[in-house]
Design an enzyme around this catalytic site. Structure first.
Site, short mmCIF file in Angstrom:
data_model
loop_
_atom_site.label_atom_id
_atom_site.label_comp_id
_atom_site.label_asym_id
_atom_site.label_seq_id
_atom_site.Cartn_x
_atom_site.Cartn_y
_atom_site.Cartn_z
N ARG A 35 45.87 -40.53 -63.95
CA ARG A 35 46.73 -40.81 -65.00
C ARG A 35 47.61 -42.14 -64.83
O ARG A 35 47.97 -42.66 -63.61
CB ARG A 35 47.97 -39.66 -64.75
N LYS A 222 51.68 -32.94 -74.69
CA LYS A 222 52.95 -32.48 -73.61
C LYS A 222 54.00 -31.79 -73.96
O LYS A 222 54.47 -31.94 -75.05
CB LYS A 222 53.30 -33.62 -72.89
N THR A 280 53.95 -31.47 -62.99
CA THR A 280 55.46 -31.54 -62.42
C THR A 280 56.08 -30.89 -61.21
O THR A 280 55.78 -29.48 -61.30
CB THR A 280 56.51 -31.56 -63.77
#
Length: 428
Positions: A35, A222, A280
Site C-alpha cells: 500500500r 474505505k 488499522t
C-alpha cells in the site's frame, strides 16, 4: 504446495522499508500487496518504490499487488513548516483558511478545505489524529475558528481531523488526489483506495476520473463514517473491494460498535463475492516493540475467524522499528488460526451458474478430503466467488493474464499462477 497462509497481508510502504533487501524480506515473510499512502510523500517517491517493489517481485518469483490510497473527502490539517505542536489540556488552537497566516509563535493549524470552517459552530466537537487530541470549537469567525483542547498530545502535520456528529459537504476527490492519479496512470497500479466513501456517487466520480486517464485499476472503498455504513449495499455493489478502516470509523461512530460493524461488513462482502480488508492498529505496539500485545494478536485472529480476505499494516511497516518481524508475526497468527478455524457454513442465498458450480466444488472437496481446487479463469470472477465460500482446500487460480494474478492477491485462500492454456474461454 500448501499455502503458508490463506489470509492476505497488505503492508504500507514508508521510510522503514525503502531498502530493497527489507522489501524483499517483507514479500518472503508474507506480504501480498504493498500500500502506498498518497496523503504522504511526493509523486516521484511513490513511483520509484512501486517500480522497486515490482522488480523485486519479478526477481524472486512471488507475485504482489500494488494499492494506492487517495485522501478523498478526508480532512487533514497542516502546521507551520511541518512543526510538531505541543498541546496541553486547556490550550487554544487557531484553525485558519489562510495558509500564509501560519507562524512559529502560536498554536495555529491550516485547513485547506473551505467547507470545514464554514460548517463549524461553537460547541462542535473535533478529534485529531485518530483520537490523540479532543477539542471543542469555542469561537467562530469568517476565516478561522478557535479550538480548546481537552487532552494533551503532540499535534503533528498532515494528521486527520474528524468533526463528531456532523456531515460536512466535501468533494469526493481533492485537487491533490486528481494530480496523484498520474501515478496510477503511469505505473499501472492494481488497486485505488478511496477514503471516506459516503455513497456510490463518490465511487462513480472516481471512476469517471480514471476513465478519462485510461486507468484500469480496481476501486477499494474505505468505510469510515456513518453515511458509508448507511449506504453500504450500494457502495459494495459499485466497488471491487471494501476496507473496514477502523481508525476513523472508531471516531465517526461509537467505538463500542466497531467490532460489530467489522463482522457485518465482512458478511455482506462475502455475500456479494467482494474481497474485504480489515485495517488499522492491528499490531500497533510493534511500531516500537519487538512483540505485539496479547490483545493485538487476538484482534488479528478475530479477523481471521471472521473470514476476512486481508489484514492490513500501516505505521507498523511504514515507519516502525521492526517491519519484517511484524509481517512474520502476523503471518504466524493468520496461519495458526486458519488451521483451527471451524469449516465455513456460509452459503449463497441467491445462486447463478458460477455459484452453483463453486458451491458444488466446495462440497465435493470437503466430502472427499480434497486439498486443492483448481480454477481456470480470465477475469478472476469465478475464483472470487469460490474464495467467499472459504473452502478448507487451497484454491489454485490458473490464468494467462498478469492483471488477474495481481488482483487475486486480495482474495483469501487463493494462489494465482500465470500460464498459457489453450481451452475454450468463457470470460470467467
Amino acid at each position: 504446495m500448501k499455502l503458508k497462509k490463506r489470509t492476505k497481508i497488505i503492508a504500507t510502504v514508508g521510510p522503514a522499508c525503502e531498502n530493497p533487501e527489507i522489501m524483499e524480506s517483507l514479500i518472503k515473510a508474507g506480504v501480498n500487496i504493498f500500500r502506498f499512502n498518497m496523503k504522504h510523500g511526493e509523486v516521484e517517491w511513490h513511483k520509484k518504490f512501486i517500480t522497486q517493489a515490482r522488480e523485486i517481485s519479478d526477481k524472486i518469483g512471488i507475485p504482489i499487488g500494488v494499492l494506492i490510497d487517495l485522501q478523498g473527502p478526508e480532512i487533514r490539517i497542516k502546521t507551520y513548516n511541518q512543526k510538531i505542536l505541543d498541546i496541553n489540556k486547556g490550550d487554544k488552537i487557531k484553525m485558519t483558511l489562510n495558509f500564509d497566516s501560519l507562524n512559529d509563535n502560536e498554536n495555529i493549524i491550516y485547513s485547506p478545505q473551505t467547507g470545514v470552517i464554514a460548517s463549524l459552530e461553537v460547541s462542535d466537537r473535533i478529534v485529531i489524529d485518530d483520537g490523540a487530541l479532543f477539542l471543542t470549537v469555542v469561537e467562530k469567525n469568517s476565516d478561522h475558528v478557535i479550538l480548546e483542547s481537552s487532552s494533551k498530545s503532540p499535534l503533528k502535520n498532515n494528521k486527520s481531523l474528524n468533526v463528531i456528529d456532523k456531515d460536512i459537504d466535501l468533494p469526493s476527490l481533492t485537487e491533490e488526489d486528481k494530480k496523484r492519479l498520474t501515478v496510477a496512470e503511469e505505473v499501472k497500479v492494481d488497486f485505488i483506495a478511496l477514503s471516506f466513501v459516503r455513497e456510490k456517487n463518490d465511487i462513480l466520480f472516481l471512476k469517471s476520473e480514471m476513465k478519462s486517464r485510461n486507468i484500469e485499476a480496481k476501486i477499494v472503498s474505505k468505510i469510515e463514517n456513518k453515511k458509508g455504513i448507511k449506504n453500504i449495499d450500494e457502495i459494495i455493489d459499485e466497488s471491487y473491494a471494501i476496507m473496514v478502516a477502523r481508525g476513523d470509523l472508531g471516531i465517526e461512530t461509537p467505538i463500542e460498535g466497531v467490532t460489530f460493524i467489522q463482522k457485518e461488513l465482512i458478511k455482506r462482502c462475502r455475500a456479494k463475492s467482494k474481497p474485504v480488508i480489515v485495517a488499522t492498529q492491528m499490531l500497533e505496539s510493534m511500531i516500537t516493540s519487538k512483540f505485539p500485545t496479547r490483545a493485538e494478536a487476538a484482534d488479528v485472529a478475530n479477523a481471521v475467524f471472521d473470514y476476512t480476505d486481508c489484514v492490513m499494516l500501516s505505521g507498523e511497516t511504514a515507519y516502525g522499528a521492526n517491519p519484517v518481524e511484524v509481517v512474520e508475526i502476523m503471518s504466524k497468527i493468520c496461519s495458526y488460526n486458519e488451521s483451527v478455524i471451524p469449516d465455513s457454513t456460509f452459503e449463497y442465498s441467491q445462486m447463478d451458474n458460477t455459484k452453483y458450480i463453486t458451491s458444488a466444488a466446495t462440497s465435493i472437496a470437503k466430502a472427499h478430503n480434497i486439498n486443492k481446487i483448481i480454477a481456470l479463469t480470465e477475469t478472476g470472477y469465478t475464483v472470487r466467488v469460490l474464495s467467499a465460500l472459504r473452502p478448507r482446500a487451497d484454491i489454485i487460480a490458473v490464468t494467462d493474464f498478469q492483471t488477474t494474478v495481481s488482483l487475486l492477491n486480495m482474495s483469501g485462500g487463493v494462489h494465482a499462477i500465470k500460464t498459457k492454456y489453450e481451452i475454450g474461454r468463457a470470460h470467467v
